[in-house]
Design a protein around this motif. Structure first.
Motif, PDB file in Angstrom:
ATOM      1  N   GLU A 139       3.533 -13.908   1.767  1.00 27.65           N
ATOM      2  CA  GLU A 139       2.738 -12.702   1.530  1.00 27.65           C
ATOM      3  C   GLU A 139       3.504 -11.759   0.621  1.00 27.65           C
ATOM      4  OE1 GLU A 139      -0.265 -12.111   5.296  1.00 27.65           O
ATOM      5  OE2 GLU A 139       1.724 -11.206   5.455  1.00 27.65           O
ATOM      6  N   VAL A 140       2.740 -11.063  -0.242  1.00 27.03           N
ATOM      7  CA  VAL A 140       3.343 -10.091  -1.148  1.00 27.03           C
ATOM      8  C   VAL A 140       2.658  -8.740  -0.925  1.00 27.03           C
ATOM      9  CG1 VAL A 140       3.847 -11.854  -2.867  1.00 27.03           C
ATOM     10  CG2 VAL A 140       1.733 -10.554  -3.064  1.00 27.03           C
ATOM     11  N   SER A 141       3.389  -7.654  -1.149  1.00 26.75           N
ATOM     12  CA  SER A 141       2.807  -6.322  -0.996  1.00 26.75           C
ATOM     13  C   SER A 141       2.850  -5.621  -2.342  1.00 26.75           C
ATOM     14  CB  SER A 141       3.585  -5.526   0.049  1.00 26.75           C
ATOM     15  OG  SER A 141       3.008  -4.243   0.182  1.00 26.75           O
ATOM     16  N   LEU A 142       1.662  -5.285  -2.868  1.00 25.85           N
ATOM     17  CA  LEU A 142       1.572  -4.734  -4.219  1.00 25.85           C
ATOM     18  C   LEU A 142       1.628  -3.213  -4.226  1.00 25.85           C
ATOM     19  CD1 LEU A 142      -1.245  -6.902  -5.842  1.00 25.85           C
ATOM     20  CD2 LEU A 142       1.203  -7.363  -5.678  1.00 25.85           C
ATOM     21  N   PRO A 165       2.297  -2.653  10.421  1.00 29.91           N
ATOM     22  CA  PRO A 165       3.280  -2.870   9.348  1.00 29.91           C
ATOM     23  C   PRO A 165       2.591  -3.330   8.058  1.00 29.91           C
ATOM     24  CG  PRO A 165       3.893  -4.063  11.345  1.00 29.91           C
ATOM     25  CD  PRO A 165       2.538  -3.501  11.594  1.00 29.91           C
ATOM     26  N   GLY A 166       3.002  -2.737   6.947  1.00 30.29           N
ATOM     27  CA  GLY A 166       2.401  -3.092   5.660  1.00 30.29           C
ATOM     28  C   GLY A 166       1.379  -2.068   5.220  1.00 30.29           C
ATOM     29  N   GLN A 167       0.890  -1.257   6.168  1.00 34.12           N
ATOM     30  CA  GLN A 167      -0.053  -0.198   5.800  1.00 34.12           C
ATOM     31  C   GLN A 167       0.713   0.967   5.178  1.00 34.12           C
ATOM     32  OE1 GLN A 167      -2.183   0.375   9.621  1.00 34.12           O
ATOM     33  NE2 GLN A 167      -3.988  -0.259   8.456  1.00 34.12           N
ATOM     34  N   LYS A 171      -9.070  -4.489  -4.690  1.00 29.93           N
ATOM     35  CA  LYS A 171      -8.450  -3.164  -4.704  1.00 29.93           C
ATOM     36  C   LYS A 171      -7.168  -3.230  -3.891  1.00 29.93           C
ATOM     37  CE  LYS A 171     -13.099  -1.263  -4.621  1.00 29.93           C
ATOM     38  NZ  LYS A 171     -14.153  -0.724  -3.764  1.00 29.93           N
ATOM     39  N   VAL A 172      -6.061  -2.801  -4.497  1.00 31.95           N
ATOM     40  CA  VAL A 172      -4.783  -2.816  -3.785  1.00 31.95           C
ATOM     41  C   VAL A 172      -4.877  -1.942  -2.526  1.00 31.95           C
ATOM     42  CG1 VAL A 172      -2.352  -2.089  -3.904  1.00 31.95           C
ATOM     43  CG2 VAL A 172      -3.382  -3.364  -5.807  1.00 31.95           C
ATOM     44  N   CYS A 173      -5.585  -0.812  -2.626  1.00 31.20           N
ATOM     45  CA  CYS A 173      -5.578   0.145  -1.508  1.00 31.20           C
ATOM     46  C   CYS A 173      -6.307  -0.356  -0.271  1.00 31.20           C
ATOM     47  CB  CYS A 173      -6.133   1.490  -1.948  1.00 31.20           C
ATOM     48  SG  CYS A 173      -7.867   1.495  -2.434  1.00 31.20           S
ATOM     49  N   VAL A 174      -7.483  -0.918  -0.413  1.00 33.30           N
ATOM     50  CA  VAL A 174      -8.228  -1.308   0.793  1.00 33.30           C
ATOM     51  C   VAL A 174      -8.232  -2.815   1.056  1.00 33.30           C
ATOM     52  CG1 VAL A 174      -9.686   0.742   0.939  1.00 33.30           C
ATOM     53  CG2 VAL A 174     -10.462  -1.196  -0.413  1.00 33.30           C
ATOM     54  N   ASP A 175      -8.177  -3.633   0.015  1.00 34.37           N
ATOM     55  CA  ASP A 175      -8.108  -5.094   0.228  1.00 34.37           C
ATOM     56  C   ASP A 175      -6.669  -5.498   0.520  1.00 34.37           C
ATOM     57  OD1 ASP A 175     -10.848  -5.392  -0.359  1.00 34.37           O
ATOM     58  OD2 ASP A 175     -10.409  -5.380  -2.495  1.00 34.37           O
ATOM     59  N   GLY A 223     -10.497   3.296  -1.940  1.00 26.97           N
ATOM     60  CA  GLY A 223     -11.372   2.341  -2.620  1.00 26.97           C
ATOM     61  C   GLY A 223     -12.424   2.933  -3.523  1.00 26.97           C
ATOM     62  N   VAL A 224     -12.272   4.192  -3.929  1.00 23.00           N
ATOM     63  CA  VAL A 224     -13.295   4.754  -4.806  1.00 23.00           C
ATOM     64  C   VAL A 224     -12.839   5.066  -6.234  1.00 23.00           C
ATOM     65  CG1 VAL A 224     -14.551   5.707  -2.841  1.00 23.00           C
ATOM     66  CG2 VAL A 224     -13.047   7.183  -4.134  1.00 23.00           C
ATOM     67  N   CYS A 225     -11.558   5.353  -6.436  1.00 29.04           N
ATOM     68  CA  CYS A 225     -11.153   5.749  -7.797  1.00 29.04           C
ATOM     69  C   CYS A 225     -11.023   4.531  -8.718  1.00 29.04           C
ATOM     70  CB  CYS A 225      -9.867   6.566  -7.782  1.00 29.04           C
ATOM     71  SG  CYS A 225      -8.344   5.614  -7.565  1.00 29.04           S
ATOM     72  N   LEU A 226     -10.761   3.375  -8.138  1.00 31.63           N
ATOM     73  CA  LEU A 226     -10.633   2.109  -8.869  1.00 31.63           C
ATOM     74  C   LEU A 226      -9.450   2.114  -9.833  1.00 31.63           C
ATOM     75  CD1 LEU A 226     -14.395   1.196  -9.529  1.00 31.63           C
ATOM     76  CD2 LEU A 226     -13.019   0.874  -7.472  1.00 31.63           C
ATOM     77  N   GLY A 227      -8.463   2.953  -9.541  1.00 31.60           N
ATOM     78  CA  GLY A 227      -7.248   2.948 -10.354  1.00 31.60           C
ATOM     79  C   GLY A 227      -6.397   1.711 -10.089  1.00 31.60           C
ATOM     80  N   CYS A 228      -6.514   1.133  -8.892  1.00 33.57           N
ATOM     81  CA  CYS A 228      -5.559   0.102  -8.443  1.00 33.57           C
ATOM     82  C   CYS A 228      -6.134  -1.303  -8.398  1.00 33.57           C
ATOM     83  CB  CYS A 228      -5.008   0.490  -7.074  1.00 33.57           C
ATOM     84  SG  CYS A 228      -6.236   0.382  -5.746  1.00 33.57           S
ATOM     85  N   THR A 229      -7.279  -1.533  -9.026  1.00 32.05           N
ATOM     86  CA  THR A 229      -7.887  -2.861  -8.912  1.00 32.05           C
ATOM     87  C   THR A 229      -7.155  -3.875  -9.782  1.00 32.05           C
ATOM     88  OG1 THR A 229      -9.431  -2.454 -10.699  1.00 32.05           O
ATOM     89  CG2 THR A 229     -10.173  -1.861  -8.486  1.00 32.05           C
TER      90      THR A 229
END
Lengths: 304, 254
Positions: free
Chosen positions: B211-214, B36-38, B239-243, B223-229
């Protein structure tokens, strides 16, 4: 895939295939280990490394556009020290060679950066003089031939590694830049980086990107990049890595025919995390279908 | 955990409210591994019109049936293309991605707004104790979620901006009363950033874990495009995607 048909040498590096992952779209290679066997990857072009850590641009950094995307990340990276201590020990030991992409604010800083990266695990340097999203460095060096030449010479003076210079497409005549960089000692060129672009949310009358403008990549730039590779290949003697909108093996063939010795796959990695390998596999089936012994035989073989 | 790219057949793709669709697809491996959360990154294979994958929180995963459920709103090119997909068509699914919710002991309060409620459904099913819900919307029409949540929730508190259902106001209006009355063991929130920031601020005073979900624009999800940091309250880049997408509230909101 048939490794004999695809194996190539580029600036003295032995590559399993001529298909590489482009800087900024392939992380440090390790991010893709879930998806591909690194032994099938031609080379990894690292995310751009700068002397100091950078947090990049504020606001929205990614926007989808027709058959492509805009980005204005702004060279976010942990800086060269963290790269050397925390990232290189793992990324430098993958089965694919790691080529480190570098950016800095002055020619001297480029040189210092090159010296710090003249270590084991780094196969070559790709000098970014073409990032459209940062004020200092990047594009400033990418549009002035003298500045590009001085950066190239400075990097060459501080490293024993092959030096590849990544050119900007945002110039009137790319061959002027290519020749200036070749004369300054570059071992190879990457043609090309992203095209400057922008997109607007008309309902809100606001730019889609936080930085207003950004770099356009993806399938939509493929014909533009192909033309630049063709022109550049006729103007210089050093090898070229073709880059811009490559999605399939046949796209890679087109760049090789236009004169590229290898190719980088960029934005397609975001859609298909196996893209670097699927492009190589499809390139291999083209070679088999046409009875070509090695991908090298296609380089510059356009009949025109 | 290893990520996969799967060509998943669509089993169901139906509107469940005005402009809101539920899609169920078959992806056995993802259904077994998903937490859950993924989230998943999906695209129609060979669709060049929508160049990038779209991220969707996993609304449900059924390991026995091998299915994953997502709930999405029609907003642009991508979601309009998804809405046209028929049963049996293949969707390219990359996942499971990210760091999910902590499955805490004790009765949790799940606070959701809009599509942010979707991943809380999967969370509610997975928690050791039936949770409480506090959900908000602009009007009664946006509160269709309550029927989906009813079997999973011990109790559902509802707010609407216009007062057409439940308490008039925002989730933050009602939160202090709910905390006081229900004494939950912890709070999880997913929805618009402004809502999560308000909720996190109020929960912080109570000292409960939160906990919050961004959600941020991203191109790759790996974790490579760095659009979501973003910069955490401690000053580090994440990074929102992998962290994430799930973070302790105090890492995101000061």
């Amino acid at each position: 895939m048939n490794k004999e048909r695809l194996a190539t040498e580029f600036c003295g590096l032995h590559l399993a295939t001529p298909v590489m992952g482009a800087s900024g779209t392939f992380g440090f290679g390790v991010e893709y280990e879930d998806f591909v066997d690194m032994a099938d990857v031609g080379a990894i072009l690292s995310k751009g490394i700068t002397p100091e850590p950078r947090s990049g641009n504020a606001g929205v950094r990614i926007a989808e556009t027709p058959s492509g995307m805009l980005n204005c990340i702004g060279l976010e990276n942990p800086g060269v020290e963290v790269f050397l201590e925390g990232i290189l020990p793992k990324a430098g030991k993958l089965a694919a060679p790691l080529i480190v992409n570098i950016s800095a604010g002055t020619a001297e800083e480029y040189g210092e950066l090159a010296a710090k990266l003249d270590v084991d695990g780094v196969a070559a340097l790709e000098v970014n003089i073409s990032c459209p999203n940062v004020k200092e460095g990047g594009i400033v060096f990418g549009t002035k031939p003298e500045a590009a030449a001085s950066v190239t010479a400075e990097v060459k003076a501080h490293t024993k590694k092959p030096v590849i210079v990544k050119l900007s497409p945002n110039v009137t005549d790319i061959t002027v830049m290519a020749k200036a960089v070749e004369a300054a000692g570059a071992d190879a060129l990457t043609v090309c980086n992203t095209f400057m672009g922008m997109a607007i949310d008309v309902e809100r009358r606001r730019p889609l990107l936080g930085n207003i403008t950004g770099g356009l990549s993806g399938a939509c730039i493929r014909p533009l990049a192909l033309r630049l590779v063709w022109q550049t290949a006729k103007a210089v003697q050093i090898p070229i890595i073709g880059c811009g909108g490559i999605q399939t093996g046949e796209d890679a063939v087109a760049f090789l025919l236009a004169g590229a010795s290898a190719v980088e796959v960029g934005a397609e990695n975001f859609r298909n995390p196996r893209a670097v390998v699927t492009v190589a596999e499809e390139l291999d089936s083209y070679l088999e279908r046409h009875g070509i012994a090695n991908a090298k035989d296609l380089v510059g073989a356009l009949e025109a | 955990m290893k990520k996969h790219v799967i060509e998943a057949p669509v089993l169901e793709n139906v509107p469940i409210a005005d402009g809101i669709y539920r899609m169920v697809f078959h992806a056995q491996l993802l259904a077994i591994e998903a937490q859950p959360g993924q989230f998943v990154m999906v695209m129609k294979p060979d669709d060049q019109a929508t160049f990038l994958r779209r991220p969707f929180g996993i609304a449900d995963a059924d390991p026995a049936a091998g299915t994953i459920t997502i709930i999405y709103r029609l907003v642009g090119r991508g979601t309009k293309a998804f809405a046209k997909m028929k049963q049996g068509e293949l969707l390219s699914v990359e996942g499971p991605i990210g760091h999910g919710f902590t499955l805490r002991e004790g009765r949790q309060l799940l606070v959701g707004g809009g599509l942010g409620i979707a991943p809380l459904i999967f969370l509610a099913k997975s928690l050791p104790e039936k949770p409480l819900f506090l959900i908000g919307g602009r009007n009664e029409k946006e509160i269709f979620w309550k029927d989906l949540l009813a079997p999973l929730a011990e109790k559902i508190y509802v707010t609407t901006d216009d007062g057409s259902f439940g308490t008039k106001g925002f989730t933050t209006t009602l939160l202090p009363d709910v905390l006081e009355k229900e004494q939950p063991a912890g709070v999880v929130t997913c929805g618009p950033t402004i809502m999560m920031k308000g909720i996190a601020g109020l929960v912080k005073e109570s000292g409960l874990p939160c906990e919050v979900s961004l959600e941020k624009r991203m191109a790759c999800g790996i974790g490579v495009c760095l659009g979501c940091t973003f910069e955490t309250t401690a000053g580090t880049r994440k990074k929102v995607c992998v962290d994430g997408p799930v973070f302790p509230a105090e890492e995101v909101f000061a």
